[in-house]
Design an enzyme around this catalytic site. Structure first.
Site, PDB file in Angstrom:
ATOM      1  N   GLU A   1       2.956   2.685  10.436  1.00 15.92           N
ATOM      2  CA  GLU A   1       1.847   3.629  10.529  1.00 15.92           C
ATOM      3  C   GLU A   1       0.951   3.710  11.672  1.00 15.92           C
ATOM      4  OE1 GLU A   1      -0.497   3.011   6.760  1.00 15.92           O
ATOM      5  OE2 GLU A   1       1.171   3.003   5.682  1.00 15.92           O
TER       6      GLU A   1
ATOM      7  N   GLU B   1      11.918  -2.275  15.843  1.00 16.30           N
ATOM      8  CA  GLU B   1      12.237  -3.157  14.891  1.00 16.30           C
ATOM      9  C   GLU B   1      11.936  -4.611  15.233  1.00 16.30           C
ATOM     10  OE1 GLU B   1      16.123  -2.521  12.832  1.00 16.30           O
ATOM     11  OE2 GLU B   1      16.262  -0.445  13.686  1.00 16.30           O
TER      12      GLU B   1
END
Ligand SMILES: Cc1cc2nc3c(=O)[nH]c(=O)nc-3n(C[C@H](O)[C@H](O)[C@H](O)COP(=O)(O)OP(=O)(O)OC[C@H]3O[C@@H](n4cnc5c(N)ncnc54)[C@H](O)[C@@H]3O)c2cc1C
Length: 382
Positions: free
Chosen positions: A127, A366
């Site tokens: 986010e 990631e």
């Protein structure tokens, strides 16, 4: 110990090597320049069964192992990292949550078309205010009259807005636990859900042909049955998915470094300076030798992580080590590849210029390098 690939693994490597060389390479520079999603390439990859490579045949997959999948990502990244991440994000992040946590009905509805490559799917963890600190999720999903009503924003979501995208699985706060901490769950949000919108594609430094967007949810309602896995375990489930994702990004980093090395070796043999190919200068030979050494080392680490996963062992530490090391190797190798090209390496016509831009995200996506070191230290018991 046997380092040979099996017949099936070799066949997948050869298939992807030829496909990347013959189909992807001629289009890579133009797709990057125009930041154009590679629809035609993706459709051909679907035809080859690449989008379902590690999933069982009964779910529309090819039933191959993780080693084969990592080889496929490596071969594609050797030529074009945007195409490689489109596959890697789809398999490791988009489809895997359904395979690992879906009910049989959810697998039939969602995993089968994803494994067949008929649809792409997003993984919505990050986010605007919650990246490395993924537990700081602000997106909320409230259960009202049998529906999850979702409000919030997700940032940087790969494959989330293509014409082939079927939806995104997100993390959302669904309540608070007994200790007053956020209870986070995974919710499946199909593309056509009213109140669910996608931004335009970000204008990115690298991976320019891949699709990355911001997602907004304004009272976006999906059925209660769109909960994926166990309520309240959404963060743990997604972190488990990221363990597998790290093998993909590590493979992508090795492939990118390998591609840059290929280009540098070719260039060094052809470029004449002071009356001889620059490959004859020991300074250039040593650079190429170091590049080769680091790529080989990183490749073995990626293969080991994939093999551990295939053997059903705990692969989290090896995957994190491989991801961190391969990302750093890709930075050093691509940098030297540009150096060997001299001024031409700074020009867009040479693939190393694109590879230099594509590299940076390997150390961010990631789990950043800093977060990998935290994960590794934790897994070392510190
Ligand atoms: C092209 C692209 C595609 C992406 N695709 C996806 C996707 O499909 N799905 C998805 O969910 N996300 C996706 N991401 C998001 C990506 O995973 C995050 O950007 C990444 O995890 C870092 O989060 P952040 O950008 O908020 O940086 P931050 O977390 O704000 O980090 C900023 C800096 O602070 C450092 N830092 C943060 N915390 C610590 C700490 N505790 N100790 C030391 N250093 C720290 C970081 O390492 C970094 O250097 C994508 C990102 C990009 C750029």
């Amino acid at each position: 110990m046997n380092f040979d690939l099996s017949g099936d693994q070799q066949a997948i490597q050869d298939l992807c090597r030829e496909f990347a060389r013959d189909v992807v390479a001629p289009q890579a520079e133009a797709l990057d320049r125009e930041a154009e999603f590679p629809y035609a390439i993706v459709r051909q990859m679907a035809g080859l069964g690449l989008f379902g490579l590690p999933f069982p045949e009964k779910y529309g997959g090819a039933g191959a192992d993780t080693v084969s999948y990592a080889l496929a990502v490596m071969e594609l990244a050797r030529i074009d990292a945007s195409v490689a991440i489109t596959l890697a994000a789809h398999v490791s992040l988009g489809a895997s949550p359904f395979y690992l946590f879906g009910t049989e009905a959810q697998k039939a509805e969602y995993l089968v078309p994803l494994a067949r490559g008929e649809q792409l799917w997003g993984f919505g963890l990050t986010e605007p205010g919650a990246g490395s600190d993924a537990g700081a999720t602000q997106t909320r999903a409230e259960l009202r009259a049998g529906q999850w009503v979702i409000n919030g924003t997700k940032a940087f979501i790969t494959n989330s807005g293509t014409d082939l995208t079927g939806g995104t699985t997100i993390t959302a706060v669904t309540g608070t636990d007994a200790a007053g901490r956020s209870e986070i769950s995974n919710i499946i949000v199909p593309q056509a859900t009213p109140g669910f919108t996608r931004s335009k594609k970000y204008n990115k430094m690298g991976w320019r042909a891949s699709d990355t967007r911001e997602l907004s949810f304004a009272d976006a309602a999906v059925p209660e049955g769109n909960l994926l896995g166990v309520r309240g375990r959404g963060l743990k489930q997604f972190l488990q998915i990221l363990d597998g994702g790290r093998i993909s990004v590590a493979a992508l980093s090795v492939g990118l470094a390998w591609g840059a090395y290929d280009e540098a070796l070719k260039y060094a043999k052809a470029r004449i300076a002071f009356g001889q190919p620059i490959a004859k200068f020991q300074a250039i030979q040593f650079k190429l030798a170091d590049m080769r050494m680091e790529i080989e080392h990183a490749r073995v680490m990626v293969m080991k992580a994939a093999w551990e996963k295939d053997e059903g062992r705990d692969f989290a530490l090896t995957a994190s080590l491989a991801k961190l090391y391969s990302g750093e190797v890709s930075r050093r190798v691509v940098n030297e590849a540009v150096q060997i090209h001299g001024g031409y390496g700074f020009m867009d016509e040479y693939p190393v210029s694109r590879m230099y831009r594509d590299q940076k995200i390997n150390e961010i996506g990631e789990g950043t390098n800093e977060i990998q070191r935290l994960v590794i230290a934790r897994l070392m018991g510190l």
